[in-house]
Design an enzyme around this catalytic site. Structure first.
Site, mmCIF file in Angstrom:
data_model
loop_
_atom_site.group_PDB
_atom_site.id
_atom_site.type_symbol
_atom_site.label_atom_id
_atom_site.label_comp_id
_atom_site.label_asym_id
_atom_site.label_seq_id
_atom_site.Cartn_x
_atom_site.Cartn_y
_atom_site.Cartn_z
ATOM 1 N N ASN A 80 0.829 -1.195 0.000
ATOM 2 C CA ASN A 80 0.000 0.000 0.000
ATOM 3 C C ASN A 80 0.872 1.258 0.000
ATOM 4 O O ASN A 80 2.000 1.228 -0.473
ATOM 5 C CB ASN A 80 -0.986 -0.031 1.173
ATOM 6 N N ARG A 81 0.373 2.341 0.570
ATOM 7 C CA ARG A 81 1.004 3.651 0.413
ATOM 8 C C ARG A 81 1.686 4.129 1.686
ATOM 9 O O ARG A 81 1.156 3.951 2.781
ATOM 10 C CB ARG A 81 -0.032 4.670 -0.049
ATOM 11 N N HIS A 106 3.406 0.263 -2.737
ATOM 12 C CA HIS A 106 3.747 -1.155 -2.876
ATOM 13 C C HIS A 106 5.256 -1.428 -2.891
ATOM 14 O O HIS A 106 5.746 -2.267 -3.646
ATOM 15 C CB HIS A 106 3.103 -1.733 -4.127
ATOM 16 N N HIS A 180 -1.174 -9.402 -4.714
ATOM 17 C CA HIS A 180 -1.982 -8.435 -5.466
ATOM 18 C C HIS A 180 -2.713 -9.101 -6.626
ATOM 19 O O HIS A 180 -2.766 -8.569 -7.730
ATOM 20 C CB HIS A 180 -1.090 -7.296 -5.975
ATOM 21 N N TYR A 182 -5.790 -10.264 -8.955
ATOM 22 C CA TYR A 182 -7.092 -9.744 -9.349
ATOM 23 C C TYR A 182 -8.029 -10.927 -9.620
ATOM 24 O O TYR A 182 -7.778 -11.745 -10.509
ATOM 25 C CB TYR A 182 -6.988 -8.929 -10.633
ATOM 26 N N ASP A 246 -11.071 1.486 -3.044
ATOM 27 C CA ASP A 246 -9.631 1.307 -2.888
ATOM 28 C C ASP A 246 -9.322 1.679 -1.443
ATOM 29 O O ASP A 246 -8.631 2.658 -1.161
ATOM 30 C CB ASP A 246 -8.845 2.171 -3.876
ATOM 31 N N GLN A 284 -7.344 -4.797 2.109
ATOM 32 C CA GLN A 284 -7.538 -3.710 1.159
ATOM 33 C C GLN A 284 -8.428 -4.227 0.029
ATOM 34 O O GLN A 284 -8.058 -5.133 -0.712
ATOM 35 C CB GLN A 284 -6.201 -3.230 0.586
ATOM 36 N N GLU A 312 -6.559 -7.674 -0.654
ATOM 37 C CA GLU A 312 -5.162 -7.749 -0.209
ATOM 38 C C GLU A 312 -5.098 -7.742 1.324
ATOM 39 O O GLU A 312 -5.428 -6.753 1.953
ATOM 40 C CB GLU A 312 -4.376 -6.561 -0.767
#
Length: 350
Positions: A80-81, A106, A180, A182, A246, A284, A312
């Site tokens: 993440n951030r 990430h 990560h 999808y 998100d 997440q 996530e």
């Protein structure tokens, strides 16, 4: 149960990718990649004997050289951030490599998901596994300390794909890993995930700023678009949000020793369902908002907004800058461990 492997070579790739397929003999396979210690494919046989692909991939293998959507890879050192790509550790400012404006996303521009990992396989009576390993040197993307990492994917006869993370360090450093991948359980070309139903075992989400970085505040989800405490379709309330989901959902009943049920994802059309159990503090939920149709998926169709979603499991984002959040620091005496389980099954369609 079996393990097999094949090579993928492409001029755009720095080296040959090894793809290792785990087959549980019960209709479920998982193919893992040495590039990013990632999930390349997960297939499940349907009633007609056709293998339904449950994850997104690129049509052009060259896209894996940059993997701008982070398809399937192991994320780190910190998922993440991180605000302003910096934090203070032991009174000293640590500057990281930024790769999303002024922030780090990430793990940085050359995070763990872009590396080639070593691997070994393991076969037991009731499961097959591939164990990836790599070394992240001190200063990697700005992070202190040398870190040795292992990611183990294990597939058992009960249609459970588990991911076990383990890491050690020689110096105090932050670490928060995740996958990560999808997901799209419809397995139908061109189908999006807005009709999927989702249940999340979470009563709160983290408030974020305009850059999607948590600011330290928790928000109750009850009676908001973020309320998945009762299963609902992903598309039901998504129009209330600026660009889709998100956001980090804080899980109830966290148990670092025993994975707890965190999410249930279902495609009502096919009845395919997936439970996620984890030892992590949160999940997440990302609804594929930045898939812009400029690249094609493995089915040859454009990867458009909401074509897949990520769930996530990891620690609180931006925790290194917010002391009110649980610490993500590890030490030589306290290694990193995490376990997440994906359990696949089919619900009866009424």
């Amino acid at each position: 149960m079996s393990v097999s492997s094949r090579e993928l070579a492409h001029p755009a790739l720095a080296q040959t990718v090894q793809l290792i397929t785990l087959d549980n003999g019960n209709g479920l396979t998982a193919t893992l990649s040495t590039l990013g210690a990632g999930i390349w494919s997960v297939t499940r046989l349907d009633e007609s004997g056709t293998a339904a692909e449950l994850v997104l991939n690129y049509q052009d293998p060259a896209q894996w050289a940059t993997n701008r959507y982070y398809f399937g890879v192991s994320i780190g050192r910190v998922a993440n951030r991180i605000a302003d790509a910096a934090f203070v550790l032991d009174g000293k400012l640590v500057r990281l490599r930024a790769n999303e404006g002024t922030n780090q996303l990430h793990g940085g521009p050359e995070g763990l998901g872009s590396r080639f990992w070593q691997y070994r396989t393991e076969q037991q009576a009731d499961s097959v596994a591939v164990i990836f390993s790599c070394h992240s040197a001190a200063g990697d993307q700005g992070f202190p300390g040398n870190v040795a990492l292992e990611v183990c994917y294990r597939l058992n006869r009960n249609n459970e794909l588990s991911i076990d993370y383990y890491a050690t360090t020689d110096k105090l450093t932050p670490l928060s890993l995740t996958n990560h991948c999808y997901w799209n359980l419809a397995a139908t070309p061109g189908a999006d995930v807005l009709g999927h139903t989702l249940w999340l075992n979470a009563g709160h989400t983290l408030q974020v700023n305009e850059q999607l970085v948590p600011d330290g505040n928790l928000l109750a989800v009850a009676n908001t678009a973020f309320d998945f405490q009762q299963a609902k379709t992903i598309g039901r309330d998504i129009a209330q949000l600026t660009n889709g989901y998100d956001h980090f959902f804080v899980l109830n009943n966290i148990n670092k020793q025993q994975p707890q049920l965190a999410a249930v994802l279902t495609d009502p059309g096919s009845g395919r369902a997936m439970d996620i159990l984890t030892t992590e503090a949160g999940i997440q939920f990302y609804s594929g908002n930045f898939l812009d149709g400029s690249l094609n998926g493995a089915d040859g169709l454009p990867l458009t907004k909401f074509a897949g979603l990520c769930l996530e499991t990891h620690a609180y984002p931006n925790a290194v800058n917010l002391p009110q959040f649980p610490s993500i620091l590890i030490t030589p005496a306290q290694p990193y461990r995490q376990r997440t389980i994906h359990r696949f099954y089919t619900q009866r369609i009424s």
